[in-house]
Design a protein around this motif. Structure first.
Motif, PDB file in Angstrom:
ATOM      1  N   ALA A   1     -13.229  15.652  -1.243  1.00 50.99           N
ATOM      2  CA  ALA A   1     -13.531  15.352  -0.053  1.00 50.99           C
ATOM      3  C   ALA A   1     -14.570  15.990   0.392  1.00 50.99           C
ATOM      4  CB  ALA A   1     -12.375  15.320   0.824  1.00 50.99           C
ATOM      5  N   ALA A   2     -14.510  17.418   0.348  1.00 45.66           N
ATOM      6  CA  ALA A   2     -15.504  18.371   0.882  1.00 45.66           C
ATOM      7  C   ALA A   2     -16.816  18.229  -0.099  1.00 45.66           C
ATOM      8  CB  ALA A   2     -15.156  19.759   0.268  1.00 45.66           C
ATOM      9  N   ARG A   3     -16.596  17.707  -1.172  1.00 46.09           N
ATOM     10  CA  ARG A   3     -18.208  17.292  -1.997  1.00 46.09           C
ATOM     11  C   ARG A   3     -18.793  15.965  -1.444  1.00 46.09           C
ATOM     12  NH1 ARG A   3     -15.183  19.830  -6.208  1.00 46.09           N
ATOM     13  NH2 ARG A   3     -14.218  18.016  -6.747  1.00 46.09           N
ATOM     14  N   GLU A   4     -17.822  15.323  -0.991  1.00 46.06           N
ATOM     15  CA  GLU A   4     -18.405  13.847  -0.412  1.00 46.06           C
ATOM     16  C   GLU A   4     -19.037  14.161   0.833  1.00 46.06           C
ATOM     17  OE1 GLU A   4     -16.933   9.669   1.507  1.00 46.06           O
ATOM     18  OE2 GLU A   4     -15.798  10.537  -0.067  1.00 46.06           O
ATOM     19  N   HIS A   5     -18.193  15.346   1.588  1.00 48.19           N
ATOM     20  CA  HIS A   5     -18.788  15.645   2.928  1.00 48.19           C
ATOM     21  C   HIS A   5     -20.271  16.260   2.902  1.00 48.19           C
ATOM     22  CE1 HIS A   5     -14.518  15.520   4.666  1.00 48.19           C
ATOM     23  NE2 HIS A   5     -15.151  14.656   4.768  1.00 48.19           N
TER      24      HIS A   5
ATOM     25  N   LEU B   1      -7.119   5.822  -0.798  1.00 50.51           N
ATOM     26  CA  LEU B   1      -7.686   7.189  -0.440  1.00 50.51           C
ATOM     27  C   LEU B   1      -7.322   7.808   0.766  1.00 50.51           C
ATOM     28  CD1 LEU B   1     -10.858   6.795  -2.696  1.00 50.51           C
ATOM     29  CD2 LEU B   1      -8.640   8.222  -3.185  1.00 50.51           C
ATOM     30  N   ASP B   2      -7.548   7.004   1.700  1.00 47.22           N
ATOM     31  CA  ASP B   2      -7.105   7.586   3.174  1.00 47.22           C
ATOM     32  C   ASP B   2      -5.630   7.855   3.540  1.00 47.22           C
ATOM     33  OD1 ASP B   2      -9.912   7.319   3.744  1.00 47.22           O
ATOM     34  OD2 ASP B   2      -9.585   5.367   4.966  1.00 47.22           O
TER      35      ASP B   2
ATOM     36  N   PRO C   1       0.793  -1.472   0.065  1.00 50.98           N
ATOM     37  CA  PRO C   1      -0.138   0.060   0.048  1.00 50.98           C
ATOM     38  C   PRO C   1       0.694   1.261  -0.026  1.00 50.98           C
ATOM     39  CG  PRO C   1      -0.844  -1.543   1.640  1.00 50.98           C
ATOM     40  CD  PRO C   1       0.664  -1.982   1.003  1.00 50.98           C
ATOM     41  N   ALA C   2       1.892   1.364   0.810  1.00 49.19           N
ATOM     42  CA  ALA C   2       2.697   2.404   0.797  1.00 49.19           C
ATOM     43  C   ALA C   2       3.390   2.870  -0.455  1.00 49.19           C
ATOM     44  CB  ALA C   2       3.930   2.366   1.948  1.00 49.19           C
TER      45      ALA C   2
ATOM     46  N   PRO D   1     -12.081  -2.272   0.012  1.00 45.10           N
ATOM     47  CA  PRO D   1     -11.086  -1.681   1.064  1.00 45.10           C
ATOM     48  C   PRO D   1      -9.648  -1.319   0.578  1.00 45.10           C
ATOM     49  CG  PRO D   1     -11.488  -4.230   0.899  1.00 45.10           C
ATOM     50  CD  PRO D   1     -12.320  -3.421   0.136  1.00 45.10           C
ATOM     51  N   VAL D   2      -9.355  -1.607  -0.467  1.00 47.91           N
ATOM     52  CA  VAL D   2      -8.050  -1.317  -0.807  1.00 47.91           C
ATOM     53  C   VAL D   2      -8.171   0.114  -1.412  1.00 47.91           C
ATOM     54  CG1 VAL D   2      -6.171  -1.829  -2.465  1.00 47.91           C
ATOM     55  CG2 VAL D   2      -7.313  -3.506  -1.383  1.00 47.91           C
ATOM     56  N   LEU D   3      -9.213   0.327  -2.256  1.00 43.70           N
ATOM     57  CA  LEU D   3      -9.528   1.578  -2.878  1.00 43.70           C
ATOM     58  C   LEU D   3      -9.690   2.816  -1.795  1.00 43.70           C
ATOM     59  CD1 LEU D   3      -9.864   3.643  -4.895  1.00 43.70           C
ATOM     60  CD2 LEU D   3     -12.296   2.674  -5.008  1.00 43.70           C
ATOM     61  N   ARG D   4     -10.343   2.148  -0.479  1.00 39.39           N
ATOM     62  CA  ARG D   4     -10.596   3.334   0.535  1.00 39.39           C
ATOM     63  C   ARG D   4      -9.350   3.635   1.371  1.00 39.39           C
ATOM     64  NH1 ARG D   4     -13.307   7.182   0.565  1.00 39.39           N
ATOM     65  NH2 ARG D   4     -11.323   7.850   1.535  1.00 39.39           N
ATOM     66  N   ASP D   5      -8.505   2.454   1.424  1.00 43.80           N
ATOM     67  CA  ASP D   5      -7.202   2.657   2.302  1.00 43.80           C
ATOM     68  C   ASP D   5      -6.182   3.371   1.425  1.00 43.80           C
ATOM     69  OD1 ASP D   5      -5.418   1.797   4.415  1.00 43.80           O
ATOM     70  OD2 ASP D   5      -4.273   0.922   2.642  1.00 43.80           O
TER      71      ASP D   5
END
Length: 157
Positions: free
Chosen positions: A107-111, A94-95, A24-25, A88-92
């Motif tokens: 991120a602001a649009r998602e919020h 992006l996180d 991931p890194a 899970p991999v996509l979310r990780d």
């Protein structure tokens, strides 16, 4: 964009996600064609997430609207969690890259979408407030159960 370009981009995204499963890194260290740089790739990854999340939120709200005791907060929470569990991999990935300036607007649009879809904010409210509520909602749904999230969020209002 042609179908060929679309499929080429999808294969590249799949390759990046496969790489992220292994390491991931370093998943974004090499940017595959047809992406020109990490910024373009991050935007494509965010777009993939957003499309899946919006689809699940829409379905959840439709189903909730049909239920006599529909709960929009619970529906949006479950839609987000289901999307995260399915990706899970996509979310990780992006996180891990959430501090990248290219993702701030997304991120602001998602919020904003989460706040409005859950019914915790109204479209007429100031955008900064709607985004703040959505951000708090996301933090709570990641950290707690649905009931705890609802109680904490309603105290914000």
């Amino acid at each position: 964009m042609s179908w060929h370009d679309f499929h080429q981009r999808q294969r590249a995204i799949a390759a990046v996600l496969d790489s992220a499963r292994q390491n991931p890194a370093q998943a974004l260290d090499q940017v595959p064609a047809p992406f020109s740089d990490a910024t373009e790739l991050l935007r494509a990854l965010q777009h993939k997430w957003t499309q899946q999340l919006i689809g699940r939120v829409d379905v959840a709200l439709t189903e909730t609207g049909d239920a006599p005791d529909g709960d929009r907060i619970q529906a949006v929470t479950e839609a987000w969690r289901t999307t995260a569990a399915a990706n899970p991999v996509l979310r990780d990935l992006l996180d891990r890259n959430q501090a990248d300036p290219v993702l701030r607007g997304d991120a602001a649009r998602e919020h904003r979408m989460l706040a409005l879809a859950s019914g915790l904010a109204e479209p007429a409210e100031p955008d900064a407030e709607v985004v703040r509520v959505g951000q708090a909602f996301l933090q709570l749904l990641r950290a707690t159960g649905v009931e705890s999230s609802r109680t904490c969020l309603l105290s914000l209002r």
